[in-house]
Design an enzyme around this catalytic site. Structure first.
Site, PDB file in Angstrom:
ATOM      1  CD  GLU A 132     -89.683  11.779 -18.554  1.00 39.74           C
ATOM      2  OE1 GLU A 132     -89.132  12.429 -19.434  1.00 39.74           O
ATOM      3  OE2 GLU A 132     -90.824  11.406 -18.503  1.00 39.74           O
ATOM      4  N   PRO A 133     -84.135  11.537 -17.534  1.00 38.78           N
ATOM      5  CG  PRO A 133     -83.215   9.994 -18.993  1.00 38.78           C
ATOM      6  CD  PRO A 133     -84.459  10.218 -18.131  1.00 38.78           C
ATOM      7  N   GLY A 345     -61.981  13.903  13.944  1.00 40.96           N
ATOM      8  CA  GLY A 345     -60.266  13.678  13.470  1.00 40.96           C
ATOM      9  C   GLY A 345     -60.533  12.623  12.368  1.00 40.96           C
ATOM     10  CD  GLU A 369     -89.317  13.182  -1.557  1.00 44.17           C
ATOM     11  OE1 GLU A 369     -90.186  13.859  -0.876  1.00 44.17           O
ATOM     12  OE2 GLU A 369     -89.149  11.839  -1.300  1.00 44.17           O
TER      13      GLU A 369
HETATM   14  C1  LIG Z   1     -80.587   9.108  -4.170  1.00 45.34           C
HETATM   15  C2  LIG Z   1     -81.442   9.594  -5.087  1.00 45.34           C
HETATM   16  C3  LIG Z   1     -82.865   9.061  -5.022  1.00 45.34           C
HETATM   17  C4  LIG Z   1     -83.940   9.550  -6.021  1.00 45.34           C
HETATM   18  N1  LIG Z   1     -85.041   9.089  -5.853  1.00 45.34           N
HETATM   19  C5  LIG Z   1     -85.985   9.288  -6.979  1.00 45.34           C
HETATM   20  C6  LIG Z   1     -87.321   8.723  -6.789  1.00 45.34           C
HETATM   21  O1  LIG Z   1     -87.475   7.640  -6.437  1.00 45.34           O
HETATM   22  N2  LIG Z   1     -88.328   8.864  -7.770  1.00 45.34           N
HETATM   23  C7  LIG Z   1     -88.121  10.044  -8.872  1.00 45.34           C
HETATM   24  O2  LIG Z   1     -88.786  10.077  -9.478  1.00 45.34           O
HETATM   25  N3  LIG Z   1     -86.799  10.590  -8.563  1.00 45.34           N
HETATM   26  C8  LIG Z   1     -85.771  10.582  -7.581  1.00 45.34           C
HETATM   27  N4  LIG Z   1     -84.778  11.022  -7.466  1.00 45.34           N
HETATM   28  C9  LIG Z   1     -84.365  12.116  -8.500  1.00 45.34           C
HETATM   29  C10 LIG Z   1     -84.262  13.521  -7.989  1.00 45.34           C
HETATM   30  O3  LIG Z   1     -85.547  13.977  -7.790  1.00 45.34           O
HETATM   31  C11 LIG Z   1     -83.682  14.315  -9.042  1.00 45.34           C
HETATM   32  O4  LIG Z   1     -82.176  14.070  -8.879  1.00 45.34           O
HETATM   33  C12 LIG Z   1     -83.844  15.857  -8.781  1.00 45.34           C
HETATM   34  O5  LIG Z   1     -85.121  16.423  -8.559  1.00 45.34           O
HETATM   35  C13 LIG Z   1     -82.779  16.799  -9.503  1.00 45.34           C
HETATM   36  O6  LIG Z   1     -82.663  16.618 -10.634  1.00 45.34           O
HETATM   37  P1  LIG Z   1     -81.500  16.215 -11.735  1.00 45.34           P
HETATM   38  O7  LIG Z   1     -80.673  15.040 -11.094  1.00 45.34           O
HETATM   39  O8  LIG Z   1     -81.904  15.842 -13.131  1.00 45.34           O
HETATM   40  O9  LIG Z   1     -80.706  17.393 -11.296  1.00 45.34           O
HETATM   41  P2  LIG Z   1     -80.863  18.926 -12.321  1.00 45.34           P
HETATM   42  O10 LIG Z   1     -82.282  19.079 -12.856  1.00 45.34           O
HETATM   43  O11 LIG Z   1     -80.093  18.873 -13.672  1.00 45.34           O
HETATM   44  O12 LIG Z   1     -80.414  19.825 -11.379  1.00 45.34           O
HETATM   45  C14 LIG Z   1     -79.039  19.998 -11.112  1.00 45.34           C
HETATM   46  C15 LIG Z   1     -78.874  21.184  -9.909  1.00 45.34           C
HETATM   47  O13 LIG Z   1     -79.387  22.554 -10.655  1.00 45.34           O
HETATM   48  C16 LIG Z   1     -79.633  23.284  -9.403  1.00 45.34           C
HETATM   49  N5  LIG Z   1     -80.826  23.719  -9.671  1.00 45.34           N
HETATM   50  C17 LIG Z   1     -82.245  23.445  -9.779  1.00 45.34           C
HETATM   51  N6  LIG Z   1     -82.955  24.338 -10.232  1.00 45.34           N
HETATM   52  C18 LIG Z   1     -82.329  25.632 -10.167  1.00 45.34           C
HETATM   53  C19 LIG Z   1     -82.658  27.050 -10.391  1.00 45.34           C
HETATM   54  N7  LIG Z   1     -83.831  27.340 -10.766  1.00 45.34           N
HETATM   55  N8  LIG Z   1     -81.774  27.876 -10.313  1.00 45.34           N
HETATM   56  C20 LIG Z   1     -80.639  27.625 -10.169  1.00 45.34           C
HETATM   57  N9  LIG Z   1     -80.222  26.050  -9.843  1.00 45.34           N
HETATM   58  C21 LIG Z   1     -81.175  25.339  -9.793  1.00 45.34           C
HETATM   59  C22 LIG Z   1     -79.635  22.305  -8.158  1.00 45.34           C
HETATM   60  O14 LIG Z   1     -78.561  22.774  -7.418  1.00 45.34           O
HETATM   61  C23 LIG Z   1     -79.849  21.029  -8.804  1.00 45.34           C
HETATM   62  O15 LIG Z   1     -79.191  19.969  -7.871  1.00 45.34           O
HETATM   63  C24 LIG Z   1     -83.612  10.563  -6.930  1.00 45.34           C
HETATM   64  C25 LIG Z   1     -82.300  11.241  -6.851  1.00 45.34           C
HETATM   65  C26 LIG Z   1     -81.482  10.916  -5.870  1.00 45.34           C
HETATM   66  C27 LIG Z   1     -80.068  11.469  -5.853  1.00 45.34           C
END
Ligand SMILES: Cc1cc2nc3c(=O)[nH]c(=O)nc-3n(C[C@H](O)[C@H](O)[C@H](O)COP(=O)(O)OP(=O)(O)OC[C@H]3O[C@@H](n4cnc5c(N)ncnc54)[C@H](O)[C@@H]3O)c2cc1C
Length: 389
Positions: A132-133, A345, A369
């Site tokens: 979710e967002p 390159g 994931e």
């Molecule tokens: C191409 C793509 C396909 C996807 N497909 C699906 C799908 O089919 N179904 C679905 O449900 N979701 C899907 N997702 C969502 C994906 O699982 C989330 O983007 C992911 O879980 C990260 O959540 P977020 O984007 O809200 O980043 P945030 O939760 O905001 O995290 C941002 C960053 O914080 C860092 N972070 C996280 N935890 C910690 C910690 N404990 N300590 C320090 N740093 C941390 C990591 O570097 C992370 O990348 C997809 C995402 C992408 C990019």
């Protein structure tokens, strides 16, 4: 020609070796993907993979699958091979498995019979809607919710899901929402929601650097029959984690496929590119890079197929091993691909070169994931658990 010596390891049966060989040959002959329109390409790929029988590995035999239960080594070999040939083909395959996994794991007989055979034939496109967002890495913070209707026959879902792969082209979504039986992760349930369910709309299509269908879903009083619940009320988080446990190691396998493709191209380029009176491969700095790249690939392969073997053969929970595989394989593949781009390159960043598309393709695997940081915490938790007990 990719290195296939890892297939000689005792982690595989002969059936796995045959599967890899047959899919590799099929890809070389039949996989000619026009990526111009990602939606159209994915629809065509699901149908093609279904007709050729490869999607049967995404569901159990009782409902049209190839094997009695999902086999991690087969899933990993299929994803590695598809990814080596074409990223979108791997994506189309993976989402049929991930998107229907919750039905295979927790669906009633009626739901399994209704959805899984069509998934296996490539006639229904599946999706997995968890993020979710405001709830990505911290997925238990989800707010999308469902309440029982007054007559008790339906759940009514309200809220949003984002980053949903196949969003916009899927025929159904496995959706995880808060039903409130208990606080946090114990108050979540899973449902199958048909794409044409009243109240479910596509709020936004999302473009990413390696194009594939992706969207934000909106649920406005979306009514779903009680019979569409997957497992018991309040067990949805467990169902989501069990699904991810199977498919996390397969993300590692996809990364391995991308990494192998980059190494293959880098080796070919290094051996043919004239430089300083010889070729690029004659230079010791190039040889050091190749040494690092080949070792990174083998380390990833060993961790990936260890996790798959432990799950298939020992029947063990592989949370720790799958997290190690996912973290190392995706991070190593990123480094291997980056080095391949460097060895090419200018050509490495030219649009249309394979290493350029691999460079874009690998990036999101380190995020979805469970981002690398999340995998580190899982590994630490599981490792410390042994000490604290
Ligand atoms: C191409 C793509 C396909 C996807 N497909 C699906 C799908 O089919 N179904 C679905 O449900 N979701 C899907 N997702 C969502 C994906 O699982 C989330 O983007 C992911 O879980 C990260 O959540 P977020 O984007 O809200 O980043 P945030 O939760 O905001 O995290 C941002 C960053 O914080 C860092 N972070 C996280 N935890 C910690 C910690 N404990 N300590 C320090 N740093 C941390 C990591 O570097 C992370 O990348 C997809 C995402 C992408 C990019």
């Amino acid at each position: 020609m990719s290195d296939k010596t890892y297939l000689d390891l005792p982690l595989f049966d002969d059936a796995h070796r045959t599967l890899e060989r047959e899919l590799d040959a099929w890809c070389a002959q039949h996989l000619h993907v026009d990526h111009g329109d990602a939606d159209a390409a994915c629809r065509a790929l699901v149908r093609q993979l279904g007709e050729a029988g490869w999607l049967r590995y995404c569901v159990p035999a009782a409902h049209g699958g190839a094997l009695p239960a999902l086999d991690s080594r087969s899933l990993c070999l299929l994803r590695e091979t598809l990814a080596r040939h074409d990223g979108l083909a791997d994506f189309a395959f993976a989402m049929q498995g991930l998107g229907s996994g919750a039905i295979s794991i927790a669906g009633s007989e009626a739901l399994r019979a209704q959805y899984l055979p069509r998934v296996a034939r490539g006639e229904a496109i599946a999706a997995f809607a968890l993020s979710e967002p405001e709830a990505g890495s911290d997925v238990a913070a989800m707010q999308c919710s469902a309440r029982l209707s007054e007559d008790g026959k339906h759940y009514v879902i309200d809220g949003a899901k984002t980053w949903i792969s196949n969003g916009g082209i899927a025929d159904f979504y496995c959706v995880f929402v808060r039903t409130g039986e208990a606080p946090g992760a114990r108050g979540i349930s899973a449902f199958v929601v048909d794409a044409d369910a009243p109240g479910l709309t596509i709020a936004e299509r999302i473009d990413v650097i390696a194009p594939h269908p992706l969207a934000t879903l909106r649920f406005d009083s979306c009514r779903v029959p009680v019979g569409n619940r997957l497992g018991e009320a309040g067990q949805g988080f467990k169902v989501a984690m069990m699904t991810l446990d199977i498919f996390r190691a397969s993300v590692a396998a996809a990364a391995l496929g991308f990494g192998r493709a980059a190494l293959d191209d880098a080796l070919a380029r290094a051996c043919e590119r004239p430089m300083f009176g010889g070729v690029l491969a004659d230079l010791q700095l190039t040889q050091a890079a190749i040494g690092d790249m080949a070792t990174a690939i083998d380390a990833a392969a060993l961790l990936t197929y260890r996790a798959a073997w432990l799950r298939d053969v020992k029947g063990q929970r592989t949370t720790r091993e799958a997290a190690m595989a996912k973290m190392v394989a995706t991070e190593n593949a990123q480094q291997v691909i980056d080095r391949a781009v460097q060895m090419f390159g200018g050509l490495g960043v030219k649009v249309g070169t394979r290493v350029e598309s691999l460079y874009r393709e690998i990036r999101s695997l380190r995020i979805y994931e469970g981002a690398t940081e999340v995998q580190k915490l899982i590994i630490a938790r599981e490792t410390l658990a042994g000490r604290k007990a």
